[in-house]
Write an enzyme that holds these catalytic residues in place. Structure first.
Site, PDB file in Angstrom:
ATOM      1  N   LYS A 133      -3.304 -13.767   5.467  1.00  0.00           N
ATOM      2  CA  LYS A 133      -3.018 -12.639   6.357  1.00  0.00           C
ATOM      3  C   LYS A 133      -4.329 -11.902   6.545  1.00  0.00           C
ATOM      4  CE  LYS A 133      -0.956  -8.640   5.229  1.00  0.00           C
ATOM      5  NZ  LYS A 133       0.128  -7.648   5.022  1.00  0.00           N
ATOM      6  N   GLN A 142       5.845   3.163   6.431  1.00  0.00           N
ATOM      7  CA  GLN A 142       6.537   2.245   5.517  1.00  0.00           C
ATOM      8  C   GLN A 142       7.807   2.846   4.910  1.00  0.00           C
ATOM      9  OE1 GLN A 142       5.287  -0.859   5.064  1.00  0.00           O
ATOM     10  NE2 GLN A 142       3.479  -0.364   6.295  1.00  0.00           N
ATOM     11  N   ASN A 173       7.118  14.979   0.841  1.00  0.00           N
ATOM     12  CA  ASN A 173       5.940  14.413   1.500  1.00  0.00           C
ATOM     13  C   ASN A 173       4.810  15.418   1.512  1.00  0.00           C
ATOM     14  OD1 ASN A 173       4.835  12.075   2.815  1.00  0.00           O
ATOM     15  ND2 ASN A 173       4.647  13.363   4.633  1.00  0.00           N
ATOM     16  N   THR A 213      -0.306   2.342  -3.752  1.00  0.00           N
ATOM     17  CA  THR A 213      -1.665   2.086  -4.251  1.00  0.00           C
ATOM     18  C   THR A 213      -1.991   0.597  -4.176  1.00  0.00           C
ATOM     19  OG1 THR A 213      -1.539   4.008  -5.670  1.00  0.00           O
ATOM     20  CG2 THR A 213      -3.190   2.364  -6.243  1.00  0.00           C
ATOM     21  N   LYS A 228      -7.106   4.609  -4.905  1.00  0.00           N
ATOM     22  CA  LYS A 228      -5.831   5.240  -4.549  1.00  0.00           C
ATOM     23  C   LYS A 228      -5.028   5.515  -5.823  1.00  0.00           C
ATOM     24  CE  LYS A 228      -4.908   3.397   0.072  1.00  0.00           C
ATOM     25  NZ  LYS A 228      -3.998   2.528   0.816  1.00  0.00           N
TER      26      LYS A 228
HETATM   27  P1  NAD Z   1       1.097   6.125   6.940  1.00  0.00           P
HETATM   28  O1  NAD Z   1      -0.302   6.376   7.366  1.00  0.00           O
HETATM   29  O2  NAD Z   1       2.143   5.915   7.980  1.00  0.00           O
HETATM   30  O3  NAD Z   1       1.606   7.335   5.996  1.00  0.00           O
HETATM   31  C1  NAD Z   1       0.810   7.817   4.952  1.00  0.00           C
HETATM   32  C2  NAD Z   1       1.660   8.561   3.946  1.00  0.00           C
HETATM   33  O4  NAD Z   1       0.826   9.046   2.891  1.00  0.00           O
HETATM   34  C3  NAD Z   1       2.354   9.783   4.516  1.00  0.00           C
HETATM   35  O5  NAD Z   1       3.550   9.993   3.840  1.00  0.00           O
HETATM   36  C4  NAD Z   1       1.357  10.897   4.208  1.00  0.00           C
HETATM   37  O6  NAD Z   1       1.932  12.179   4.215  1.00  0.00           O
HETATM   38  C5  NAD Z   1       0.941  10.463   2.821  1.00  0.00           C
HETATM   39  N1  NAD Z   1      -0.331  11.050   2.420  1.00  0.00           N
HETATM   40  C6  NAD Z   1      -1.479  11.099   3.120  1.00  0.00           C
HETATM   41  N2  NAD Z   1      -2.426  11.736   2.404  1.00  0.00           N
HETATM   42  C7  NAD Z   1      -1.855  12.096   1.227  1.00  0.00           C
HETATM   43  C8  NAD Z   1      -2.320  12.763   0.070  1.00  0.00           C
HETATM   44  N3  NAD Z   1      -3.569  13.219  -0.019  1.00  0.00           N
HETATM   45  N4  NAD Z   1      -1.458  12.935  -0.956  1.00  0.00           N
HETATM   46  C9  NAD Z   1      -0.183  12.485  -0.888  1.00  0.00           C
HETATM   47  N5  NAD Z   1       0.306  11.843   0.190  1.00  0.00           N
HETATM   48  C10 NAD Z   1      -0.526  11.650   1.222  1.00  0.00           C
HETATM   49  O7  NAD Z   1       1.017   4.908   5.933  1.00  0.00           O
HETATM   50  P2  NAD Z   1       2.140   3.830   5.569  1.00  0.00           P
HETATM   51  O8  NAD Z   1       2.054   2.702   6.514  1.00  0.00           O
HETATM   52  O9  NAD Z   1       3.441   4.481   5.361  1.00  0.00           O
HETATM   53  O10 NAD Z   1       1.557   3.292   4.170  1.00  0.00           O
HETATM   54  C11 NAD Z   1       1.594   4.127   3.021  1.00  0.00           C
HETATM   55  C12 NAD Z   1       0.753   3.508   1.924  1.00  0.00           C
HETATM   56  O11 NAD Z   1       1.308   2.247   1.554  1.00  0.00           O
HETATM   57  C13 NAD Z   1      -0.694   3.222   2.317  1.00  0.00           C
HETATM   58  O12 NAD Z   1      -1.516   3.605   1.234  1.00  0.00           O
HETATM   59  C14 NAD Z   1      -0.734   1.719   2.494  1.00  0.00           C
HETATM   60  O13 NAD Z   1      -2.003   1.177   2.270  1.00  0.00           O
HETATM   61  C15 NAD Z   1       0.264   1.299   1.450  1.00  0.00           C
HETATM   62  N6  NAD Z   1       0.842  -0.039   1.643  1.00  0.00           N
HETATM   63  C16 NAD Z   1       1.038  -0.799   0.528  1.00  0.00           C
HETATM   64  C17 NAD Z   1       1.582  -2.057   0.649  1.00  0.00           C
HETATM   65  C18 NAD Z   1       1.836  -2.876  -0.578  1.00  0.00           C
HETATM   66  O14 NAD Z   1       2.144  -4.062  -0.461  1.00  0.00           O
HETATM   67  N7  NAD Z   1       1.787  -2.306  -1.741  1.00  0.00           N
HETATM   68  C19 NAD Z   1       1.915  -2.566   1.915  1.00  0.00           C
HETATM   69  C20 NAD Z   1       1.746  -1.744   3.035  1.00  0.00           C
HETATM   70  C21 NAD Z   1       1.209  -0.468   2.887  1.00  0.00           C
END
Ligand code: NAD
Length: 333
Positions: free
Chosen positions: A79, A150, A171, A233, A238
């Site tokens: 990917k 997500q 949030n 994370t 992160k």
């Molecule tokens: P998004 O950009 O749509 O949302 C970000 C989220 O993080 C929001 O809820 C926002 O309010 C919050 N946020 C931003 N800054 C913050 C801070 N300083 N403290 C606390 N919360 C904060 O992102 P998303 O698509 O929902 O993805 C969320 C996270 O999940 C990202 O870090 C992404 O990399 C991760 N992710 C992980 C996987 C995995 O397989 N583990 C897969 C996809 C995404």
């Protein structure tokens, strides 16, 4: 053709565009594919290759590859994509990715599959697998930390695993909380916006899915018996929860190598609070080699870092479904 010249055989490549995925793949398909992948990783049949992830110095983007090989399912591929924070202003998803599958016998390209929705489905499936195998059966309150893209997928997948009666949410950006409220309403569940401390006090299952770089949920805030899926994370630096929470909990992960370097466990490992040997692959629980949760007071924590094999598994499934239903586009390549 001159004698000895290589034969150029037609190679049919299946294309499943992003727009087709929603009509093909169900959350249950994603769950089954991801659970089988975690089991195959633990039995040694499937392994991930080292992840490449780079800040490219343009558009503030993080770009990379996740790849691997599953000898049982013969899924080979990668990917490619990443995170473009400015996309939302263009009406696009911040996460952009595409999966490329290869024939494990010949190395020829087999399929090109949109990876955006699949990423959300496979990530939600991973926490759902952890809830199924680790949360208390009588869990009633789901706590959601994070209201980004997500989060809705996460809540929907979690709701298929336990008979939740309520969702509580927090949030960092309070103005985004509506996404959690609407998703809970769709699921027929009451929703309450709470402080993080209150979220810990009420929740039986907690999912954290944020891009935070510092601990939010403190170790003392999670009540005994809670299952926590730390899903946000996935990069060095992160962090979503207090490292002391990992010392207090029984820690599981998708892949230990990622958990200790780019996952939530990186911080507890760096500060010496836990060792690598304290972390168990969720595949061991699925395969019956580890009992999983052992009592109702235990805190279990799943560090879902996101592995390439999850992407290959759901992409392979969607190609199969597209071919079965006659909606696949195929081109000679
Ligand atoms: P998004 O950009 O749509 O949302 C970000 C989220 O993080 C929001 O809820 C926002 O309010 C919050 N946020 C931003 N800054 C913050 C801070 N300083 N403290 C606390 N919360 C904060 O992102 P998303 O698509 O929902 O993805 C969320 C996270 O999940 C990202 O870090 C992404 O990399 C991760 N992710 C992980 C996987 C995995 O397989 N583990 C897969 C996809 C995404």
């Amino acid at each position: 053709m001159a004698d000895g010249a290589p034969k150029l055989e037609a190679n049919l490549v299946t294309i499943v565009p992003e727009a087709e995925i929603a009509g093909l793949m169900t959350p249950q398909d994603a769950y089954d594919a991801v659970e089988a992948t975690f089991a195959a990783m633990n039995s040694g049949a499937a392994y991930n290759f080292p992840v490449i992830r780079e800040a490219i110095g343009h558009a503030d983007a993080l770009y990379g590859f996740k790849s691997g090989f599953d000898k049982d399912g013969l899924s080979l591929g990668l990917k490619s994509g990443g995170y473009w924070p400015g996309n939302e202003n263009r009406g696009l998803t911040n996460h952009q990715s595409t999966v490329v599958l290869f024939d494990a016998d010949t190395g020829r390209v087999k399929a090109l599959v949109g990876g955006n929705l699949l990423t959300a489905l496979r990530t939600a499936a991973a926490s759902a697998v952890s809830i199924n195998h680790l949360a208390r059966k009588d869990a009633k309150v789901l706590g959601m930390i994070g209201a980004g893209h997500q989060s809705a997928f996460q809540m929907r997948a979690a709701a298929t695993q336990r008979d939740f009666e309520k969702v509580v949410g927090w949030n960092f950006h309070p103005e985004m909380i509506g996404r959690l409220e609407e998703t809970a309403r769709d699921l027929g569940l009451p929703f309450e916006q709470v402080s993080l401390e209150e979220l810990g006090a009420q929740s039986d299952v907690i999912i954290s899915i944020t891009s935070s770089h510092q601990a939010g949920l403190m170790a003392d805030w999670a009540k005994p018996g809670t299952h926590i899926a730390c899903m946000g994370t996935d990069t060095k630096g992160k962090q979503e929860v207090d490292p002391a929470l990992l010392a207090k909990a029984t820690v599981f992960t998708d892949e230990i190598a990622q958990s200790i370097t780019i996952g939530e466990a990186q911080h507890a490992i760096a500060s010496g609070l836990i060792n690598e040997t304290d972390i168990t692959e969720i595949g061991a629980v699925i395969n019956g080699a580890h009992p999983g949760r052992q009592n109702d007071q235990e805190i279990t924590l799943f560090d879902g870092t996101g592995v390439g094999l999850q992407d290959l598994a759901v992409a392979s499934k969607v190609v199969e479904l597209a071919l079965e239903r006659g909606v696949a586009t195929q081109v000679n390549f």
